[in-house]
Design a protein around this motif. Structure first.
Motif, PDB file in Angstrom:
ATOM      1  N   ALA A  20       0.837  -1.205   0.000  1.00  0.00           N
ATOM      2  CA  ALA A  20       0.000   0.000   0.000  1.00  0.00           C
ATOM      3  C   ALA A  20       0.866   1.247   0.000  1.00  0.00           C
ATOM      4  CB  ALA A  20      -0.898   0.005   1.244  1.00  0.00           C
ATOM      5  N   CYS A  21       0.400   2.279  -0.704  1.00  0.00           N
ATOM      6  CA  CYS A  21       1.159   3.529  -0.756  1.00  0.00           C
ATOM      7  C   CYS A  21       0.204   4.708  -0.860  1.00  0.00           C
ATOM      8  CB  CYS A  21       2.121   3.508  -1.945  1.00  0.00           C
ATOM      9  SG  CYS A  21       3.287   4.882  -1.920  1.00  0.00           S
ATOM     10  N   ASN A  22       0.593   5.826  -0.245  1.00  0.00           N
ATOM     11  CA  ASN A  22      -0.225   7.030  -0.323  1.00  0.00           C
ATOM     12  C   ASN A  22       0.194   7.928  -1.490  1.00  0.00           C
ATOM     13  OD1 ASN A  22       2.159   7.362   1.026  1.00  0.00           O
ATOM     14  ND2 ASN A  22       1.331   8.499   2.751  1.00  0.00           N
ATOM     15  N   THR A  94      13.103   3.262   4.267  1.00  0.00           N
ATOM     16  CA  THR A  94      12.910   4.115   3.089  1.00  0.00           C
ATOM     17  C   THR A  94      11.450   4.553   3.067  1.00  0.00           C
ATOM     18  OG1 THR A  94      14.589   2.907   1.830  1.00  0.00           O
ATOM     19  CG2 THR A  94      13.067   4.238   0.567  1.00  0.00           C
ATOM     20  N   THR A  95      11.232   5.842   2.949  1.00  0.00           N
ATOM     21  CA  THR A  95       9.872   6.371   3.041  1.00  0.00           C
ATOM     22  C   THR A  95       9.697   7.561   2.106  1.00  0.00           C
ATOM     23  OG1 THR A  95       8.324   7.502   4.521  1.00  0.00           O
ATOM     24  CG2 THR A  95      10.650   7.762   5.042  1.00  0.00           C
ATOM     25  N   ASN A  96       8.453   7.849   1.760  1.00  0.00           N
ATOM     26  CA  ASN A  96       8.214   9.075   0.997  1.00  0.00           C
ATOM     27  C   ASN A  96       8.097  10.277   1.932  1.00  0.00           C
ATOM     28  OD1 ASN A  96       5.514   9.111   1.979  1.00  0.00           O
ATOM     29  ND2 ASN A  96       4.793   7.933   0.211  1.00  0.00           N
ATOM     30  N   VAL A 117      14.671   9.256   2.361  1.00  0.00           N
ATOM     31  CA  VAL A 117      13.397   9.887   2.056  1.00  0.00           C
ATOM     32  C   VAL A 117      13.355  10.179   0.553  1.00  0.00           C
ATOM     33  CG1 VAL A 117      11.871  11.825   2.554  1.00  0.00           C
ATOM     34  CG2 VAL A 117      13.349  10.923   4.355  1.00  0.00           C
ATOM     35  N   SER A 118      12.325   9.686  -0.107  1.00  0.00           N
ATOM     36  CA  SER A 118      12.228   9.895  -1.559  1.00  0.00           C
ATOM     37  C   SER A 118      11.573  11.236  -1.838  1.00  0.00           C
ATOM     38  CB  SER A 118      11.388   8.776  -2.180  1.00  0.00           C
ATOM     39  OG  SER A 118      11.975   7.542  -1.859  1.00  0.00           O
ATOM     40  N   LEU A 119      12.255  12.015  -2.645  1.00  0.00           N
ATOM     41  CA  LEU A 119      11.745  13.347  -2.977  1.00  0.00           C
ATOM     42  C   LEU A 119      12.286  13.712  -4.356  1.00  0.00           C
ATOM     43  CD1 LEU A 119      10.275  15.947  -2.174  1.00  0.00           C
ATOM     44  CD2 LEU A 119      12.354  16.706  -1.030  1.00  0.00           C
ATOM     45  N   PHE A 184      20.953  10.430  -6.316  1.00  0.00           N
ATOM     46  CA  PHE A 184      20.191  10.356  -7.557  1.00  0.00           C
ATOM     47  C   PHE A 184      20.092   8.887  -7.942  1.00  0.00           C
ATOM     48  CE2 PHE A 184      22.542  14.347  -7.477  1.00  0.00           C
ATOM     49  CZ  PHE A 184      21.521  15.260  -7.654  1.00  0.00           C
ATOM     50  N   ILE A 185      18.901   8.467  -8.298  1.00  0.00           N
ATOM     51  CA  ILE A 185      18.720   7.076  -8.744  1.00  0.00           C
ATOM     52  C   ILE A 185      18.420   7.104 -10.234  1.00  0.00           C
ATOM     53  CG2 ILE A 185      17.466   4.926  -8.402  1.00  0.00           C
ATOM     54  CD1 ILE A 185      16.497   5.915  -5.725  1.00  0.00           C
ATOM     55  N   GLU A 186      19.323   6.549 -11.034  1.00  0.00           N
ATOM     56  CA  GLU A 186      19.004   6.443 -12.467  1.00  0.00           C
ATOM     57  C   GLU A 186      17.720   5.626 -12.624  1.00  0.00           C
ATOM     58  OE1 GLU A 186      23.253   6.435 -14.937  1.00  0.00           O
ATOM     59  OE2 GLU A 186      22.145   4.582 -14.679  1.00  0.00           O
ATOM     60  N   LEU A 187      16.856   6.107 -13.496  1.00  0.00           N
ATOM     61  CA  LEU A 187      15.595   5.409 -13.740  1.00  0.00           C
ATOM     62  C   LEU A 187      15.879   3.952 -14.125  1.00  0.00           C
ATOM     63  CD1 LEU A 187      12.501   5.833 -14.021  1.00  0.00           C
ATOM     64  CD2 LEU A 187      12.897   6.320 -16.446  1.00  0.00           C
ATOM     65  N   MET A 188      15.129   3.034 -13.539  1.00  0.00           N
ATOM     66  CA  MET A 188      15.350   1.605 -13.819  1.00  0.00           C
ATOM     67  C   MET A 188      14.241   1.064 -14.712  1.00  0.00           C
ATOM     68  SD  MET A 188      16.455   0.410 -10.008  1.00  0.00           S
ATOM     69  CE  MET A 188      17.083  -1.201 -10.420  1.00  0.00           C
ATOM     70  N   ILE A 320       7.907  -4.653  -4.388  1.00  0.00           N
ATOM     71  CA  ILE A 320       9.010  -5.186  -3.584  1.00  0.00           C
ATOM     72  C   ILE A 320       9.907  -4.132  -2.981  1.00  0.00           C
ATOM     73  CG2 ILE A 320       9.166  -7.490  -4.547  1.00  0.00           C
ATOM     74  CD1 ILE A 320      11.196  -6.510  -6.483  1.00  0.00           C
ATOM     75  N   GLY A 321       9.598  -2.869  -3.218  1.00  0.00           N
ATOM     76  CA  GLY A 321      10.379  -1.815  -2.561  1.00  0.00           C
ATOM     77  C   GLY A 321      11.667  -1.553  -3.290  1.00  0.00           C
ATOM     78  N   GLY A 322      12.189  -0.308  -3.131  1.00  0.00           N
ATOM     79  CA  GLY A 322      13.404   0.067  -3.877  1.00  0.00           C
ATOM     80  C   GLY A 322      14.640  -0.501  -3.243  1.00  0.00           C
TER      81      GLY A 322
HETATM   82  N1  SAM Z   1       7.367   4.526  -0.471  1.00  0.00           N
HETATM   83  C1  SAM Z   1       8.770   4.497  -0.176  1.00  0.00           C
HETATM   84  C2  SAM Z   1       9.465   5.653  -0.857  1.00  0.00           C
HETATM   85  O1  SAM Z   1       8.817   6.439  -1.543  1.00  0.00           O
HETATM   86  O2  SAM Z   1      10.682   5.762  -0.675  1.00  0.00           O
HETATM   87  C3  SAM Z   1       9.467   3.178  -0.470  1.00  0.00           C
HETATM   88  C4  SAM Z   1       9.164   2.471  -1.755  1.00  0.00           C
HETATM   89  S1  SAM Z   1       9.664   3.289  -3.233  1.00  0.00           S
HETATM   90  C5  SAM Z   1       9.177   2.090  -4.427  1.00  0.00           C
HETATM   91  C6  SAM Z   1      11.421   3.154  -3.109  1.00  0.00           C
HETATM   92  C7  SAM Z   1      12.232   3.947  -4.104  1.00  0.00           C
HETATM   93  O3  SAM Z   1      12.134   3.358  -5.383  1.00  0.00           O
HETATM   94  C8  SAM Z   1      11.826   5.404  -4.263  1.00  0.00           C
HETATM   95  O4  SAM Z   1      12.952   6.216  -4.002  1.00  0.00           O
HETATM   96  C9  SAM Z   1      11.425   5.500  -5.723  1.00  0.00           C
HETATM   97  O5  SAM Z   1      11.758   6.746  -6.247  1.00  0.00           O
HETATM   98  C10 SAM Z   1      12.238   4.377  -6.339  1.00  0.00           C
HETATM   99  N2  SAM Z   1      11.728   3.883  -7.620  1.00  0.00           N
HETATM  100  C11 SAM Z   1      10.527   3.371  -7.916  1.00  0.00           C
HETATM  101  N3  SAM Z   1      10.446   2.995  -9.221  1.00  0.00           N
HETATM  102  C12 SAM Z   1      11.667   3.275  -9.761  1.00  0.00           C
HETATM  103  C13 SAM Z   1      12.241   3.106 -11.058  1.00  0.00           C
HETATM  104  N4  SAM Z   1      11.588   2.581 -12.077  1.00  0.00           N
HETATM  105  N5  SAM Z   1      13.524   3.499 -11.234  1.00  0.00           N
HETATM  106  C14 SAM Z   1      14.237   4.030 -10.203  1.00  0.00           C
HETATM  107  N6  SAM Z   1      13.756   4.187  -8.962  1.00  0.00           N
HETATM  108  C15 SAM Z   1      12.488   3.824  -8.739  1.00  0.00           C
END
Ligand code: SAM
Length: 322
Positions: A20-22, A94-96, A117-119, A184-188, A320-322
């Protein structure tokens, strides 16, 4: 200890407490529908037992709690209370950040000292466009309060062409000023992005491009990072650090030590593989019965790891979480 031919073993466990996610981030949930918890989600007790068994069976040393969004889960408190007694070297989350202010006491009580923290943007309107839930101010306030409470904060940003590239410098400077480490997370290529190469390539921003952008504003030097770290780390002298998880540009599969447990009881040895191994039923069994079966599944999960590079996967982060 289970070790593969490349010398890899599971050391880091990521537990997705709930799906679940908000939020419903554009790159994670393309249809924009917020996810709810699965009906067959494991209980907090079963998941904590899973962690305990995996410490023994796989040699897990560090735990990261993720989701979905872990802070929306009613299981959080019970789960944390259990896993904090297991003698792990480190527990992080890891949280938003949307509910961070409210949940801070629970995290502190469990001894959590590190948060990611994802932002993705500092612009309130762009934030609504990407996250499709929550509001920017709550995230910033949550981080500030957590930082004041002594927690170490890393901020995760996924740079996306056409959506938030103009936010790389504002976010980096914001983090540097406050002692947060921006990563920075390169898009996956996961979920719909694994199927739709055009959409992936249109949005993807590489390590080189990012470093050029940052280099126009700050001098930086590469810094040391642990062998099995996924992030390349850089130091901006006199200001602080930032990192890049460059899964496309500099793949880190050769040293990957991650294992994932989903909220419905599946083990994933690799984000790039659609293989998964059900352990939910084992978690109700006593230790002497569960551990041998778990060992067999761990060998399979380790065998799912890519040799060199992430090639994309049907699995989505939201599960499955990042
Ligand atoms: N809700 C939490 C959050 O926002 O951090 C934890 C789960 S979220 C899926 C974990 C991380 O995965 C976030 O930082 C999000 O930006 C990243 N993420 C999700 N899909 C992605 C993708 N396709 N490529 C790269 N990062 C991704």
């Amino acid at each position: 200890m289970i070790v593969d031919r490349q010398g890899r073993r599971f050391r880091n466990l990521r537990v997705s407490l709930t799906a679940a996610c908000n939020y419903a981030c554009t790159y994670c949930v393309p249809d924009g529908k917020r996810l709810v918890a699965a009906q067959d989600e494991l209980s907090a007790e079963a998941m904590a037992r899973g962690v305990a068994y995996l410490i023994e069976a796989a040699g897990i040393e560090r735990l990261r709690i993720t989701g979905g969004e872990p802070l929306v889960s009613p299981k959080l408190e019970t789960f944390l209370a259990s896993v904090s007694t297991l003698g792990l070297d480190d527990i992080s989350l890891t949280t938003n950040g949307q509910l961070l202010s409210r949940k801070l006491p629970v995290l502190q009580a469990a001894g959590i000292r590190r948060l990611n923290v994802s932002l993705d943007t500092m612009d309130a309107e762009a934030f609504r466009g990407i996250a499709r839930g929550g509001d920017l101010r709550s995230v910033l306030m949550g981080m500030e309060q957590a930082s004041q409470a002594g927690m170490k904060i890393k901020v995760n940003m996924v740079p996306l062409r056409g959506q938030n590239l103009d936010q790389v410098m504002p976010l980096l400077d914001y983090c540097l000023e406050r002692g947060y480490e921006l990563r920075f997370i390169e898009l996956m290529r996961m979920g719909h992005l694994a199927r739709d190469s055009n959409s992936f390539l249109q949005q993807f921003v590489s390590l080189d491009e990012l470093l050029r952008l940052i280099g126009d504003h700050h001098e930086y030097l590469q810094a040391d990072a642990p062998v099995d770290a996924t992030a390349l780390r850089y130091r901006i002298p006199g200001k602080g650090f930032f990192g890049v998880i460059a899964n496309e540009s500099v793949p880190f599969c050769r040293t990957c030590s991650r294992l994932r447990l989903s909220s419905t009881g599946w083990l994933h040895g690799c984000l790039s593989s659609s293989n998964r191994h059900y352990v939910g039923d084992l978690l109700d069994k006593p230790r002497h019965q569960a551990l041998p079966a778990l060992q067999g599944l761990l060998v399979k999960a380790l065998g799912d790891k890519q040799a060199v590079a992430f090639s994309g996967g049907a699995t989505v982060m939201k599960i499955i979480g990042g």
